[in-house]
Design a protein around this motif. Structure first.
Motif, PDB file in Angstrom:
ATOM      1  N   ALA A  60     -24.123  62.418  51.605  1.00  0.00           N
ATOM      2  CA  ALA A  60     -24.339  61.152  50.910  1.00  0.00           C
ATOM      3  C   ALA A  60     -25.074  60.173  51.833  1.00  0.00           C
ATOM      4  O   ALA A  60     -24.751  60.082  53.017  1.00  0.00           O
ATOM      5  CB  ALA A  60     -23.009  60.550  50.468  1.00  0.00           C
ATOM      6  N   PRO A  61     -26.057  59.429  51.314  1.00  0.00           N
ATOM      7  CA  PRO A  61     -26.817  58.485  52.143  1.00  0.00           C
ATOM      8  C   PRO A  61     -26.027  57.205  52.398  1.00  0.00           C
ATOM      9  O   PRO A  61     -26.189  56.203  51.706  1.00  0.00           O
ATOM     10  CB  PRO A  61     -28.078  58.226  51.308  1.00  0.00           C
ATOM     11  CG  PRO A  61     -27.628  58.417  49.896  1.00  0.00           C
ATOM     12  CD  PRO A  61     -26.576  59.491  49.937  1.00  0.00           C
ATOM     13  N   LEU A  62     -25.167  57.235  53.396  1.00  0.00           N
ATOM     14  CA  LEU A  62     -24.324  56.086  53.733  1.00  0.00           C
ATOM     15  C   LEU A  62     -24.529  55.717  55.190  1.00  0.00           C
ATOM     16  O   LEU A  62     -24.753  56.567  56.039  1.00  0.00           O
ATOM     17  CB  LEU A  62     -22.850  56.417  53.479  1.00  0.00           C
ATOM     18  CG  LEU A  62     -22.438  56.641  52.020  1.00  0.00           C
ATOM     19  CD1 LEU A  62     -21.029  57.214  51.949  1.00  0.00           C
ATOM     20  CD2 LEU A  62     -22.526  55.342  51.233  1.00  0.00           C
ATOM     21  N   GLY A  63     -24.423  54.400  55.477  1.00  0.00           N
ATOM     22  CA  GLY A  63     -24.618  53.935  56.840  1.00  0.00           C
ATOM     23  C   GLY A  63     -26.097  53.917  57.188  1.00  0.00           C
ATOM     24  O   GLY A  63     -26.953  53.617  56.366  1.00  0.00           O
ATOM     25  N   ILE A  88     -19.442  49.402  48.925  1.00  0.00           N
ATOM     26  CA  ILE A  88     -18.056  48.956  48.865  1.00  0.00           C
ATOM     27  C   ILE A  88     -17.349  49.742  47.769  1.00  0.00           C
ATOM     28  O   ILE A  88     -17.734  49.695  46.600  1.00  0.00           O
ATOM     29  CB  ILE A  88     -17.968  47.448  48.564  1.00  0.00           C
ATOM     30  CG1 ILE A  88     -18.829  46.659  49.560  1.00  0.00           C
ATOM     31  CG2 ILE A  88     -16.516  46.995  48.621  1.00  0.00           C
ATOM     32  CD1 ILE A  88     -18.495  46.912  50.999  1.00  0.00           C
ATOM     33  N   GLY A  89     -16.349  50.506  48.157  1.00  0.00           N
ATOM     34  CA  GLY A  89     -15.643  51.345  47.191  1.00  0.00           C
ATOM     35  C   GLY A  89     -14.368  51.902  47.778  1.00  0.00           C
ATOM     36  O   GLY A  89     -13.881  51.440  48.818  1.00  0.00           O
ATOM     37  N   ASN A  90     -13.823  52.903  47.132  1.00  0.00           N
ATOM     38  CA  ASN A  90     -12.571  53.506  47.560  1.00  0.00           C
ATOM     39  C   ASN A  90     -12.815  54.866  48.206  1.00  0.00           C
ATOM     40  O   ASN A  90     -13.747  55.588  47.829  1.00  0.00           O
ATOM     41  CB  ASN A  90     -11.621  53.681  46.370  1.00  0.00           C
ATOM     42  CG  ASN A  90     -11.201  52.353  45.778  1.00  0.00           C
ATOM     43  OD1 ASN A  90     -11.015  51.367  46.492  1.00  0.00           O
ATOM     44  ND2 ASN A  90     -11.043  52.316  44.465  1.00  0.00           N
ATOM     45  N   GLU A 107       0.097  64.620  47.043  1.00  0.00           N
ATOM     46  CA  GLU A 107       1.131  63.739  47.593  1.00  0.00           C
ATOM     47  C   GLU A 107       0.828  63.317  49.030  1.00  0.00           C
ATOM     48  O   GLU A 107       1.424  62.363  49.544  1.00  0.00           O
ATOM     49  CB  GLU A 107       2.496  64.426  47.544  1.00  0.00           C
ATOM     50  CG  GLU A 107       3.051  64.676  46.159  1.00  0.00           C
ATOM     51  CD  GLU A 107       2.405  65.864  45.468  1.00  0.00           C
ATOM     52  OE1 GLU A 107       1.756  66.681  46.173  1.00  0.00           O
ATOM     53  OE2 GLU A 107       2.527  65.966  44.233  1.00  0.00           O
ATOM     54  N   MET A 108      -0.093  64.001  49.684  1.00  0.00           N
ATOM     55  CA  MET A 108      -0.425  63.693  51.076  1.00  0.00           C
ATOM     56  C   MET A 108      -1.563  62.690  51.190  1.00  0.00           C
ATOM     57  O   MET A 108      -1.986  62.355  52.295  1.00  0.00           O
ATOM     58  CB  MET A 108      -0.827  64.981  51.817  1.00  0.00           C
ATOM     59  CG  MET A 108       0.241  66.050  51.828  1.00  0.00           C
ATOM     60  SD  MET A 108      -0.364  67.565  52.617  1.00  0.00           S
ATOM     61  CE  MET A 108       1.011  68.668  52.286  1.00  0.00           C
ATOM     62  N   LEU A 109      -2.073  62.181  50.042  1.00  0.00           N
ATOM     63  CA  LEU A 109      -3.254  61.333  50.048  1.00  0.00           C
ATOM     64  C   LEU A 109      -2.943  59.914  49.604  1.00  0.00           C
ATOM     65  O   LEU A 109      -2.070  59.686  48.762  1.00  0.00           O
ATOM     66  CB  LEU A 109      -4.328  61.918  49.114  1.00  0.00           C
ATOM     67  CG  LEU A 109      -4.670  63.402  49.285  1.00  0.00           C
ATOM     68  CD1 LEU A 109      -5.744  63.800  48.300  1.00  0.00           C
ATOM     69  CD2 LEU A 109      -5.084  63.708  50.709  1.00  0.00           C
ATOM     70  N   ASN A 110      -3.660  58.969  50.170  1.00  0.00           N
ATOM     71  CA  ASN A 110      -3.655  57.578  49.745  1.00  0.00           C
ATOM     72  C   ASN A 110      -5.089  57.123  49.518  1.00  0.00           C
ATOM     73  O   ASN A 110      -6.027  57.695  50.103  1.00  0.00           O
ATOM     74  CB  ASN A 110      -3.005  56.664  50.793  1.00  0.00           C
ATOM     75  CG  ASN A 110      -1.522  56.449  50.518  1.00  0.00           C
ATOM     76  OD1 ASN A 110      -1.036  56.724  49.434  1.00  0.00           O
ATOM     77  ND2 ASN A 110      -0.802  55.970  51.528  1.00  0.00           N
ATOM     78  N   GLU A 111      -5.263  56.105  48.690  1.00  0.00           N
ATOM     79  CA  GLU A 111      -6.594  55.551  48.457  1.00  0.00           C
ATOM     80  C   GLU A 111      -6.720  54.216  49.177  1.00  0.00           C
ATOM     81  O   GLU A 111      -5.790  53.419  49.200  1.00  0.00           O
ATOM     82  CB  GLU A 111      -6.830  55.357  46.957  1.00  0.00           C
ATOM     83  CG  GLU A 111      -8.285  55.147  46.591  1.00  0.00           C
ATOM     84  CD  GLU A 111      -8.501  55.180  45.085  1.00  0.00           C
ATOM     85  OE1 GLU A 111      -9.123  56.134  44.596  1.00  0.00           O
ATOM     86  OE2 GLU A 111      -8.040  54.236  44.402  1.00  0.00           O
ATOM     87  N   ARG A 112      -7.884  53.990  49.780  1.00  0.00           N
ATOM     88  CA  ARG A 112      -8.120  52.751  50.516  1.00  0.00           C
ATOM     89  C   ARG A 112      -9.505  52.225  50.155  1.00  0.00           C
ATOM     90  O   ARG A 112     -10.439  52.984  49.926  1.00  0.00           O
ATOM     91  CB  ARG A 112      -8.030  53.017  52.020  1.00  0.00           C
ATOM     92  CG  ARG A 112      -8.321  51.812  52.896  1.00  0.00           C
ATOM     93  CD  ARG A 112      -8.160  52.154  54.371  1.00  0.00           C
ATOM     94  NE  ARG A 112      -6.773  52.480  54.700  1.00  0.00           N
ATOM     95  CZ  ARG A 112      -6.371  52.898  55.893  1.00  0.00           C
ATOM     96  NH1 ARG A 112      -7.263  53.074  56.860  1.00  0.00           N
ATOM     97  NH2 ARG A 112      -5.102  53.168  56.119  1.00  0.00           N
ATOM     98  N   GLY A 113      -9.631  50.901  50.085  1.00  0.00           N
ATOM     99  CA  GLY A 113     -10.921  50.284  49.792  1.00  0.00           C
ATOM    100  C   GLY A 113     -11.607  49.824  51.063  1.00  0.00           C
ATOM    101  O   GLY A 113     -10.959  49.466  52.049  1.00  0.00           O
ATOM    102  N   GLY A 114     -12.948  49.842  51.048  1.00  0.00           N
ATOM    103  CA  GLY A 114     -13.686  49.393  52.218  1.00  0.00           C
ATOM    104  C   GLY A 114     -15.159  49.734  52.107  1.00  0.00           C
ATOM    105  O   GLY A 114     -15.649  50.149  51.049  1.00  0.00           O
ATOM    106  N   ASN A 115     -15.857  49.574  53.220  1.00  0.00           N
ATOM    107  CA  ASN A 115     -17.281  49.870  53.287  1.00  0.00           C
ATOM    108  C   ASN A 115     -17.463  51.343  53.641  1.00  0.00           C
ATOM    109  O   ASN A 115     -17.214  51.754  54.770  1.00  0.00           O
ATOM    110  CB  ASN A 115     -17.954  48.979  54.330  1.00  0.00           C
ATOM    111  CG  ASN A 115     -19.452  49.209  54.422  1.00  0.00           C
ATOM    112  OD1 ASN A 115     -20.017  50.028  53.702  1.00  0.00           O
ATOM    113  ND2 ASN A 115     -20.105  48.474  55.301  1.00  0.00           N
ATOM    114  N   LEU A 116     -17.929  52.137  52.668  1.00  0.00           N
ATOM    115  CA  LEU A 116     -18.095  53.559  52.900  1.00  0.00           C
ATOM    116  C   LEU A 116     -19.171  53.827  53.943  1.00  0.00           C
ATOM    117  O   LEU A 116     -19.189  54.887  54.574  1.00  0.00           O
ATOM    118  CB  LEU A 116     -18.448  54.270  51.590  1.00  0.00           C
ATOM    119  CG  LEU A 116     -17.487  54.063  50.408  1.00  0.00           C
ATOM    120  CD1 LEU A 116     -17.883  54.956  49.243  1.00  0.00           C
ATOM    121  CD2 LEU A 116     -16.045  54.321  50.810  1.00  0.00           C
TER     122      LEU A 116
END
Length: 213
Positions: A60-63, A88-90, A107-116
């Motif tokens: 993915a073209p990020l950063g 900006i996403g999850n 069950e081992m995962l959480n979602e977090r928001g921020g700058n991908l």
């Protein structure tokens, strides 16, 4: 003056095409996309009929990213532009410490928001790319999942007796062989039949491989 105007118009068109391309590639990744594109070098010739592409299509073209552009008749000219792409996403992080060899479940995962765009280029942001994989090293709580940290479980083990199905438009036959290497779903592994014949086949299920003709 006219030459300057034409050159400026061509540069503006190039930047617009690359900007639009990056937006299309990233708009589904998050809620907000910010693209800072460096202008093309004034010392390069005009780019006629620009066709942007990503040098690494699997990432993915990020950063900080480099975007290739094919120019001219037959796309024989290629140049590269630099861009900073922030989305900006999850994304997904570990909900707890995960030990090496663990099969990852939801069950081992959480979602977090921020700058991908601030994540590693190897970071996996979708649960679909993480659940069902096996941790190849310890992953600490709150850390993102990197692609080289995970591996699909082996459906074929080296030395295992396997069924190889050869199929085509009008036939389907199967035979038994010995896997010469481990293989996950979709991977191609070598299989030996008898003492000399070796064939490469695609893993489709546990103990089953397919050769398409």
């Amino acid at each position: 003056m006219m030459c300057f105007t034409n050159a400026q118009a061509n540069d503006d068109n190039l930047v617009q095409q690359v900007h639009q391309f990056l937006y299309q590639e990233t708009q589904t990744l998050g809620e907000e996309v910010v693209i800072d594109l460096s202008p093309p070098s004034p010392h390069l010739p005009d780019c006629i009929n620009p066709e942007p592409f990503l040098p690494n299509a699997n990432q993915a073209p990020l950063g900080r990213v480099s975007v290739g552009v094919r120019c001219g008749d037959g796309n024989r000219q290629v140049r590269y532009l630099q861009a900073q792409v922030d989305v900006i996403g999850n994304y997904v992080v570990a909900a707890r410490d995960i030990e090496r060899g663990t099969l990852i479940t939801s069950e081992m995962l959480n979602e977090r928001g921020g700058n991908l765009g601030e994540l590693s280029a190897q970071a996996l942001t979708s649960e679909e790319d993480i659940i069902g994989k096996i941790a190849q090293r310890p992953i600490r709580s709150g850390n993102a999942f990197l692609s080289h940290y995970l591996q699909a479980p082996h459906l074929i083990e080296r030395g295992q007796r396997v069924t190889v199905i050869a199929q085509g438009p009008a036939f389907r036959v199967s035979r038994e062989g010995e896997a010469l290497e481990n293989g996950a779903l979709g991977e191609r592994v070598r299989v030996r039949f008898g003492s000399r014949e070796i064939m490469t086949a695609r893993v489709t299920n546990e103990g089953v491989l397919v050769v398409d003709f």
